[in-house]
Design an enzyme around this catalytic site. Structure first.
Site, PDB file in Angstrom:
ATOM      1  CE  LYS A 196      -3.029   2.325   4.206  1.00  0.00           C
ATOM      2  NZ  LYS A 196      -2.318   1.142   4.773  1.00  0.00           N
ATOM      3  CB  SER A 216      -0.949   0.016   1.200  1.00  0.00           C
ATOM      4  OG  SER A 216      -0.224   0.168   2.387  1.00  0.00           O
TER       5      SER A 216
END
Lengths: 195, 195
Positions: free
Chosen positions: B155, B118
């Site tokens: 993230k 990701s």
DNA sequence: GACTAATTAGCACATTTGTGCTACATTAAT
DNA sequence: ATTAATGTAGCACAAATGTGCTAATTAGTC
């Protein structure tokens, strides 16, 4: 369990000495630095540290303290579930401290500071440090460091009938095909400091 | 100049002892391991190592050997010109050994093994080790580690009026907006072992 | 407040360990 | 072959250093 109070203080002193590649402390050194007037309290706390697995004591050996990974390295955690806070993690996957050890490179390797964005597709950015394991040859597809003309570049290596092909991992740059490249070695790993 | 012969052998013994976080050797230890029947030869070679800048000797202190970066770390090279082979580089930009030191993270930080793709846009790949500096808050745009639900994710962090927004750096994944995320800290750096 | 466990003081003793010095062996240069 | 530089051996000495033991002090508990 984490050491507290004087026990923690003594551990910190020891770790500090080791991190600076210095000589480990004697019992009297520790007594002095921790504010004791005898070596007994020191030995008392060292025993606790040894029981907790932070150090090992060698008998009848001066400065005979051995630091365990637990005390010096950074723990590598795998999965953490929300229920347990980080503090409670008792079984990390391992510890990491020396980059060279983690990457498995020997004494004669070296590191290069990467300049430019030609390998961003491989996750190697400007300013990254790449570790080079010296070798004269490479397999197809390996990322290598090589000297072309007057400068060092990091590229992906391929052997063709026209010579060595060095491919960038950025559409902005085309491949370099040459017979003059001097291979320095293959990239064993990367370290990046964020901002 | 690089040490050779017995001088090199003695340096290797010393480095080995330090790398294993063990107690540095005494003169007699070294004499025994290097095959000398006296401590004179050892002191002779230690002096050469000290003059060459690989170690420092502390007077009147048992096991008083201090290792210089030159002996333990991997040299970081900047620009190399083709004329000079790597061996001849005398002034590296610095040396790197401990990751935590290089990244400037303290004792209470930890590392996470990244799973998934990701964050490939930020150069963080599956299997990479990210170093987390613990903190409860973060600035907009910083890469962080956080607990969402039952798992830990890495993230990019943003604060919006609807709560915390955690963006992936991969078009395959959409952003996560939540008020339930527990921030572990910000990513101070990445280490990747190639293949 | 009494009582127990945890922590610190003080000190003598035997080894360990760096230091100093002289002599011997080996290698390199002329 | 001679000579100088380099590398080893051996050993005595003083200081540094881990160990053992007993007693004093402080902190924690009921």
């Amino acid at each position: 369990m984490q050491p507290h109070g004087k026990t923690r203080e003594i551990l910190d002193i020891i770790v500090d000495r080791f991190k600076n590649h210095g000589t480990p402390p004697t019992l009297r050194d520790l007594a002095k630095e921790a504010g004791f007037s005898s070596t007994w309290p020191v030995r008392y706390h060292l025993n606790k540290l040894a029981e907790a697995g932070y150090i090992k004591m060698k008998k009848n050996i001066s400065r005979g303290i051995e630091l365990m990974d637990q005390a010096t390295g950074v723990p590598i955690l795998g999965n953490i579930s929300a229920g347990r806070p980080i503090e409670a993690i008792e079984n990390p996957e391992g510890y990491i401290d020396s980059v060279a050890d983690y990457l498995g490179v020997k004494n004669d390797s070296f590191a290069l500071k990467v300049k430019g964005d030609s390998m961003i597709g491989a996750g190697i950015f400007d300013g990254d440090i790449v570790f080079v394991r010296r070798q004269q040859t490479a397999d197809d597809g390996e990322i290598v460091a090589a000297i072309i003309g007057d400068e060092v570049t990091v590229k992906r290596f391929f052997l063709t009938d026209r010579g060595i092909e060095l491919r960038a991992e950025n559409p902005k740059y085309g491949p370099i095909i040459t017979k003059q490249a001097q291979l320095l070695g293959r990239i064993a790993g990367v370290v990046r400091k964020m901002r």
